[in-house]
Design an enzyme around this catalytic site. Structure first.
Site, mmCIF file in Angstrom:
data_model
loop_
_atom_site.group_PDB
_atom_site.id
_atom_site.type_symbol
_atom_site.label_atom_id
_atom_site.label_comp_id
_atom_site.label_asym_id
_atom_site.label_seq_id
_atom_site.Cartn_x
_atom_site.Cartn_y
_atom_site.Cartn_z
ATOM 1 N N VAL A 20 -6.612 60.307 -22.313
ATOM 2 C CA VAL A 20 -7.539 59.836 -21.287
ATOM 3 C C VAL A 20 -8.773 60.730 -21.341
ATOM 4 O O VAL A 20 -8.673 61.943 -21.199
ATOM 5 C CB VAL A 20 -6.909 59.904 -19.878
ATOM 6 C CG1 VAL A 20 -7.917 59.439 -18.829
ATOM 7 C CG2 VAL A 20 -5.639 59.068 -19.818
ATOM 8 N N ASP A 107 -11.691 48.916 -24.212
ATOM 9 C CA ASP A 107 -12.323 50.057 -24.863
ATOM 10 C C ASP A 107 -13.222 49.610 -26.012
ATOM 11 O O ASP A 107 -14.336 50.117 -26.195
ATOM 12 C CB ASP A 107 -11.268 51.058 -25.345
ATOM 13 C CG ASP A 107 -10.206 50.431 -26.256
ATOM 14 O OD1 ASP A 107 -10.078 49.196 -26.291
ATOM 15 O OD2 ASP A 107 -9.481 51.204 -26.925
#
Length: 263
Positions: A20, A107
């Site tokens: 992350v 993403d």
């Protein structure tokens, strides 16, 4: 008259399969950045508790339900409802030609948005992370499509599990060599060749479509390792996904302070 109001703080979060990454932006630049292993929600929680509360939180997440629940827990000390983005049909000048636009990873979408803002012409967008994705943008901002293959760690793990009499940890010590003379180096070199070959094949296809050789923007954990092996104009752009999230947040009109709250 000068505006004395405090800056609007936006927390952008890139929640990938392995890590992350996050950044706090004040409208002028990134004032804090950090990262943690996807499984280490406690570390994320500590990082975020030590910084000023954001006004907005925007997240792209591709790692599944359990990891999402961990993120929610890490963010729970702020009473701000985060926005979880998904790929759109059109956003920030980029048109999504995926057969099902929403199926594209968020993403990848954020990286495409950032790449278009940087390039404003056709290019390859490469994320060398857990998997390698190679996505093609046209000269008019159309996402034409892309490929996904296993990344370096996945290749090592597969070979360790099925073929090579070494563990993945032992193989991780391998290095790229023109003519490898050890099993670990052979696996490392083969992986780099495989990744570079996939990128260069896509570059050739896109060049034929565009009529010119495209630039390549690289991000992800293996970007620095891959860049010198490419026979392309390849630039490593750190935090490309976070930059894309910031552009999406701005286009979404998130310039006023958040009012939606969890509690």
């Amino acid at each position: 008259m000068t505006d004395s109001s405090p800056p609007i703080l936006r927390l952008m979060v890139d929640s990938g399969n392995t890590r992350v990454k996050w950044g706090l932006h004040d409208g002028n630049g990134w004032i804090e950045r950090g990262s943690a292993a996807q499984a280490d929600g406690a570390l994320l929680g500590r990082q975020w508790r030590e910084m000023e509360a954001p006004d907005h939180i925007l997240i792209c997440h591709v790692a599944g339900v359990a990891a999402k629940n961990g993120l929610v827990e890490a963010l729970s000390h702020w009473e701000i409802e985060p926005q979880w983005i998904s790929a759109a049909t059109y956003q920030c000048g980029v048109r999504n030609y995926y057969a099902d636009p929403a199926q594209l990873g968020s993403d990848r979408w954020a990286a495409l948005v950032a790449a278009w803002d940087l390039q404003r012409q056709g290019c390859l967008v490469v994320d060398a992370g857990t998997a390698l994705t190679v996505d093609a943008l046209s000269d008019t901002g159309e996402f034409l499509g892309g490929i996904i293959i296993p990344g370096m760690d996945m290749m090592r793990a597969a070979l360790a599990a099925h073929l090579v009499p070494l563990t993945a940890a032992e193989l991780s010590g391998g290095a790229f060599r023109d003519y490898p003379d050890s099993t670990a180096d052979a696996v490392a070199s083969g992986g780099v060749h495989a990744l570079a070959g996939a990128v260069e094949r896509m570059a050739g296809l896109l060049a034929a479509t565009l009529g010119h050789v495209p630039d390549c923007l690289l991000c992800g954990g293996a970007a620095q390792q891959l860049q010198p092996r490419l026979e392309l104009n390849a630039t490593v752009v750190e935090n490309l996904v976070l930059e894309g999230l910031l552009l999406i947040a701005r286009e979404g009109g998130q310039d006023s302070r958040a009012t939606a709250r969890i509690r």
